[in-house]
Write a protein that holds these residues in place. Structure first.
Motif, short mmCIF file in Angstrom:
data_model
loop_
_atom_site.label_atom_id
_atom_site.label_comp_id
_atom_site.label_asym_id
_atom_site.label_seq_id
_atom_site.Cartn_x
_atom_site.Cartn_y
_atom_site.Cartn_z
N UNK A 134 54.96 22.98 33.55
CA UNK A 134 54.35 24.45 34.05
C UNK A 134 53.02 24.75 33.60
N UNK A 135 52.76 24.54 32.31
CA UNK A 135 51.40 25.06 31.83
C UNK A 135 50.37 24.14 32.33
N UNK A 136 50.71 22.69 32.26
CA UNK A 136 49.50 21.89 32.85
C UNK A 136 49.30 22.19 34.39
N UNK A 137 50.29 22.47 35.21
CA UNK A 137 50.19 22.68 36.45
C UNK A 137 49.33 23.98 36.67
N UNK A 138 49.67 24.98 36.08
CA UNK A 138 49.09 26.46 36.01
C UNK A 138 47.53 26.18 35.44
N UNK A 139 47.50 25.46 34.32
CA UNK A 139 46.07 25.16 33.93
C UNK A 139 45.41 24.39 35.03
N UNK A 140 45.61 23.21 35.76
CA UNK A 140 45.15 22.48 36.79
C UNK A 140 44.70 23.59 37.71
N UNK A 141 45.87 24.53 38.28
CA UNK A 141 45.20 25.58 39.20
C UNK A 141 44.47 26.61 38.87
N UNK A 183 51.88 38.28 45.78
CA UNK A 183 52.82 37.13 46.32
C UNK A 183 52.68 35.82 45.43
N UNK A 184 51.13 35.60 44.95
CA UNK A 184 51.03 34.36 44.22
C UNK A 184 51.63 34.31 42.89
N UNK A 185 51.38 35.85 42.22
CA UNK A 185 51.76 35.72 40.82
C UNK A 185 53.41 35.61 40.80
N UNK A 186 53.87 36.08 41.90
CA UNK A 186 55.70 35.84 41.98
C UNK A 186 56.02 34.43 42.13
N UNK A 187 55.20 33.82 42.88
CA UNK A 187 55.27 32.49 43.26
C UNK A 187 55.13 31.69 41.91
N UNK A 188 54.21 31.90 41.05
CA UNK A 188 53.95 31.40 39.82
C UNK A 188 55.14 31.70 38.79
#
Length: 112
Positions: free
Chosen positions: A30-37, A88-93
């Motif tokens: 999750x950390x890697x994906x959110x960092x990548x995004x 909406x994006x915050x809730x998805x994250x």
């Protein structure tokens, strides 16, 4: 817009710490994906509630209490600050965070 994700769950007496949870493969992914995004701005793991001290000031007197601010089974284990286009994006994250499967992730907008 920036949002604070308060990450927590119930103390299930398993002995697993917040630090243990953050080291698990799902959390690292999750950390890697959110960092990548490029939405994850920061985050920290909190020490256990037993290490907390609560401060209150009443009638000019500083009152200190050992432990968290409230007696509850559900405790905050960490936080993340994210930046995204909208709620909406915050809730998805938040829904993608591994702890959301068994604990909770509170999403709170940060005043800008």
């Amino acid at each position: 817009m920036r949002y604070l994700l308060l990450i927590g769950g119930e103390d299930d007496d398993s002995g697993r710490t917040s630090q243990d949870v953050c080291g698990e493969d799902e959390s690292v992914a999750w950390i890697e994906e959110m960092t990548r995004r490029r939405v994850l701005l920061s985050g920290e793991v909190l020490r256990p509630p037993s290490d907390a001290t609560t401060v209150r000031v009443r009638d000019g007197e500083v009152l200190l209490s050992d432990g968290p601010f409230a007696e509850t089974k559900e405790q905050m284990g960490g936080f993340s600050v994210i930046e995204c286009a909208n709620l909406d994006e915050a809730l998805e994250i938040a829904a993608a965070h591994p702890v959301a499967k068994y604990g909770m992730v509170e999403v709170r907008p940060i005043w800008e």
